[in-house]
Motif scaffolding. Sequence first.
Motif, PDB file in Angstrom:
ATOM      1  N   TYR A  52       3.323 -29.774   4.738  1.00  0.00           N
ATOM      2  CA  TYR A  52       2.569 -29.955   5.879  1.00  0.00           C
ATOM      3  C   TYR A  52       2.160 -28.895   6.491  1.00  0.00           C
ATOM      4  O   TYR A  52       3.113 -28.187   7.094  1.00  0.00           O
ATOM      5  N   ARG A  53       1.003 -28.763   7.625  1.00  0.00           N
ATOM      6  CA  ARG A  53       0.630 -27.917   7.875  1.00  0.00           C
ATOM      7  C   ARG A  53       0.104 -28.644   9.297  1.00  0.00           C
ATOM      8  O   ARG A  53      -0.456 -28.787   9.554  1.00  0.00           O
ATOM      9  N   ILE A  54       1.142 -27.887   9.998  1.00  0.00           N
ATOM     10  CA  ILE A  54       1.034 -28.169  12.116  1.00  0.00           C
ATOM     11  C   ILE A  54       0.824 -26.839  12.661  1.00  0.00           C
ATOM     12  O   ILE A  54       1.540 -26.137  12.922  1.00  0.00           O
ATOM     13  N   THR A  73       5.161 -38.555   2.485  1.00  0.00           N
ATOM     14  CA  THR A  73       4.643 -38.615   1.923  1.00  0.00           C
ATOM     15  C   THR A  73       3.621 -39.738   1.875  1.00  0.00           C
ATOM     16  O   THR A  73       2.573 -39.825   1.127  1.00  0.00           O
ATOM     17  N   LEU A  74       4.083 -40.958   1.993  1.00  0.00           N
ATOM     18  CA  LEU A  74       3.448 -42.345   2.217  1.00  0.00           C
ATOM     19  C   LEU A  74       2.725 -42.402   3.533  1.00  0.00           C
ATOM     20  O   LEU A  74       2.396 -43.982   3.164  1.00  0.00           O
ATOM     21  N   GLY A  75       3.336 -41.242   4.331  1.00  0.00           N
ATOM     22  CA  GLY A  75       2.542 -41.721   5.602  1.00  0.00           C
ATOM     23  C   GLY A  75       1.297 -40.805   5.753  1.00  0.00           C
ATOM     24  O   GLY A  75       0.410 -40.720   4.694  1.00  0.00           O
ATOM     25  N   PHE A  76       0.730 -40.850   6.985  1.00  0.00           N
ATOM     26  CA  PHE A  76      -0.145 -40.061   7.189  1.00  0.00           C
ATOM     27  C   PHE A  76      -0.126 -39.158   8.172  1.00  0.00           C
ATOM     28  O   PHE A  76       0.780 -38.677   9.049  1.00  0.00           O
ATOM     29  N   VAL A  83       3.410 -38.316  10.137  1.00  0.00           N
ATOM     30  CA  VAL A  83       3.821 -40.420  10.799  1.00  0.00           C
ATOM     31  C   VAL A  83       4.217 -41.131   9.752  1.00  0.00           C
ATOM     32  O   VAL A  83       3.699 -40.773   8.832  1.00  0.00           O
ATOM     33  N   CYS A  84       5.006 -41.423  10.223  1.00  0.00           N
ATOM     34  CA  CYS A  84       6.301 -42.594   9.077  1.00  0.00           C
ATOM     35  C   CYS A  84       5.795 -44.024   9.216  1.00  0.00           C
ATOM     36  O   CYS A  84       5.233 -44.054  10.157  1.00  0.00           O
ATOM     37  N   PRO A  85       4.824 -44.523   7.791  1.00  0.00           N
ATOM     38  CA  PRO A  85       4.326 -45.305   7.479  1.00  0.00           C
ATOM     39  C   PRO A  85       5.174 -46.625   8.175  1.00  0.00           C
ATOM     40  O   PRO A  85       4.512 -47.826   7.961  1.00  0.00           O
ATOM     41  N   TYR A  86       6.633 -46.158   8.327  1.00  0.00           N
ATOM     42  CA  TYR A  86       7.012 -48.141   8.456  1.00  0.00           C
ATOM     43  C   TYR A  86       7.079 -47.898  10.196  1.00  0.00           C
ATOM     44  O   TYR A  86       7.402 -49.203  10.501  1.00  0.00           O
ATOM     45  N   HIS A  87       8.039 -46.962  10.870  1.00  0.00           N
ATOM     46  CA  HIS A  87       7.918 -47.380  12.166  1.00  0.00           C
ATOM     47  C   HIS A  87       7.271 -46.152  13.219  1.00  0.00           C
ATOM     48  O   HIS A  87       7.157 -46.072  14.333  1.00  0.00           O
ATOM     49  N   GLY A  88       6.340 -45.782  12.475  1.00  0.00           N
ATOM     50  CA  GLY A  88       5.573 -44.888  13.539  1.00  0.00           C
ATOM     51  C   GLY A  88       6.120 -43.552  14.489  1.00  0.00           C
ATOM     52  O   GLY A  88       5.277 -43.005  14.822  1.00  0.00           O
ATOM     53  N   LEU A  89       6.660 -43.050  13.283  1.00  0.00           N
ATOM     54  CA  LEU A  89       7.926 -41.961  14.059  1.00  0.00           C
ATOM     55  C   LEU A  89       6.324 -40.532  13.262  1.00  0.00           C
ATOM     56  O   LEU A  89       6.727 -40.698  12.417  1.00  0.00           O
ATOM     57  N   ARG A  90       6.477 -40.213  14.496  1.00  0.00           N
ATOM     58  CA  ARG A  90       6.158 -38.874  14.515  1.00  0.00           C
ATOM     59  C   ARG A  90       6.597 -36.950  13.757  1.00  0.00           C
ATOM     60  O   ARG A  90       7.630 -36.950  15.045  1.00  0.00           O
ATOM     61  N   PHE A  91       6.336 -35.894  13.252  1.00  0.00           N
ATOM     62  CA  PHE A  91       7.068 -35.063  13.250  1.00  0.00           C
ATOM     63  C   PHE A  91       6.069 -33.888  12.862  1.00  0.00           C
ATOM     64  O   PHE A  91       5.296 -34.188  12.155  1.00  0.00           O
ATOM     65  N   CYS A  97      10.391 -34.126  15.436  1.00  0.00           N
ATOM     66  CA  CYS A  97      10.605 -35.851  15.777  1.00  0.00           C
ATOM     67  C   CYS A  97       9.923 -35.793  17.482  1.00  0.00           C
ATOM     68  O   CYS A  97      10.363 -35.007  18.146  1.00  0.00           O
ATOM     69  N   ASN A  98       8.948 -35.452  17.350  1.00  0.00           N
ATOM     70  CA  ASN A  98       7.832 -35.626  18.702  1.00  0.00           C
ATOM     71  C   ASN A  98       7.250 -37.294  19.181  1.00  0.00           C
ATOM     72  O   ASN A  98       6.936 -37.090  20.464  1.00  0.00           O
ATOM     73  N   ARG A  99       7.701 -38.087  18.606  1.00  0.00           N
ATOM     74  CA  ARG A  99       6.899 -39.269  19.131  1.00  0.00           C
ATOM     75  C   ARG A  99       7.792 -40.779  18.541  1.00  0.00           C
ATOM     76  O   ARG A  99       8.116 -41.308  17.380  1.00  0.00           O
ATOM     77  N   ILE A 100       8.501 -41.605  19.266  1.00  0.00           N
ATOM     78  CA  ILE A 100       8.968 -42.673  18.487  1.00  0.00           C
ATOM     79  C   ILE A 100       8.336 -43.628  19.274  1.00  0.00           C
ATOM     80  O   ILE A 100       8.580 -43.931  20.529  1.00  0.00           O
ATOM     81  N   PRO A 101       7.233 -44.844  18.887  1.00  0.00           N
ATOM     82  CA  PRO A 101       6.035 -45.623  20.022  1.00  0.00           C
ATOM     83  C   PRO A 101       6.809 -46.841  19.852  1.00  0.00           C
ATOM     84  O   PRO A 101       6.919 -47.253  20.998  1.00  0.00           O
TER      85      PRO A 101
END
Length: 345
Positions: A52-54, A73-76, A83-91, A97-101
């Motif tokens: 991905y590009r950030i 790759t199942l995330g968005f 963002v991981c689609p399971y628990h929303g952790l963001r990278f 990792c920059n967010r644990i909801p």
Amino acid sequence: MKRAQPTPPAHCTFDPEDWLRLAICWHPVARACDIGPAPVKAVLLDEQLVIYRIKGQVVVARDVCPHRGVPLTLGFHDEEGIVCPYHGLRFGEDGRCNRIPSSPDQPIPAKLHLTSFAVEERYGLIWTCLAFDPENPQPLPVMPHWDDEGFQQINCPAFEVNGFAGRQVEGFLDVAHFAWIHTETFADPDNQRVPDYNPQETAFGFIADYWSSVGNYPASSEFRAPEGFQWLRHFEMHLPFTATLTIHFPGDARLVIMNAASPVSSRITRMFAPIARNFDLHVPVEEVHAFNLRVFEEDRLMVETQRPERLPLDLTLEAHIPADRSSIAYRRGLKKMGFGDFFLV
């Protein structure tokens, strides 16, 4: 950023020692134009990857969330990462990792960062190295004329071949099959003779200048070279799986094709083909894409049906003819890199 330890993935189709030899090299995994903020899946040397590009940076990492193992790759994506689609952790940048909801006010442990790999963006491709050694970094392959004034840069869509990368690359280097395989695209079926040529070893592999009367205008083209014109095809082999071909057309016209064979596994190869040229700049790039694909498709059946599937580096295991000088130089180069007969199933 957590760097990956250079260990073969589970269910690896390569010998572990040979996997490590390949993992220290650079391989393309995507076209740069296909990588944006959204997670993109790729596979290299049996390793599942997310790209991905950030904020202008390209990240290549293992396609697994370090929390509970879900493929990213199942995330968005949002503006700050994938963002991981399971628990929303963001990278985000560097795979951090920059967010644990569920725990927004708690410090983020380093163990939650992605396992990422070295990345370079060159020739319109995203290259990665799974076992990058900062003390002894391997050089990226070089493509002639890519940055030269007057040259158009074209990057053909990638496609897959159900064959070993070494077999495909050897076919790209082969000049004796033109009159038998490529007659629908550019070659003359009656021009079968292969003049002598001599590959020269280099620090990155070898080069070979091949002069012949075999033209390179499309078979459907009305253009023909002047009577008696000798075409120069300049090959540069960058071990293990990237080669370039510079074709000298009449006058100062040049066409450069990079054959970058990315080993998805020992039996699947993803092909990337950057092209640089300084003529026919008015021709739509879609026509270049289509012609390039036709040439590679002509080779497909041969590559996918060769036996043994992989490449015998012991020269006594297959017969050779004088036109095979580049093939022999290629196999010797791989042997010199330390590969055994793992290229033979």
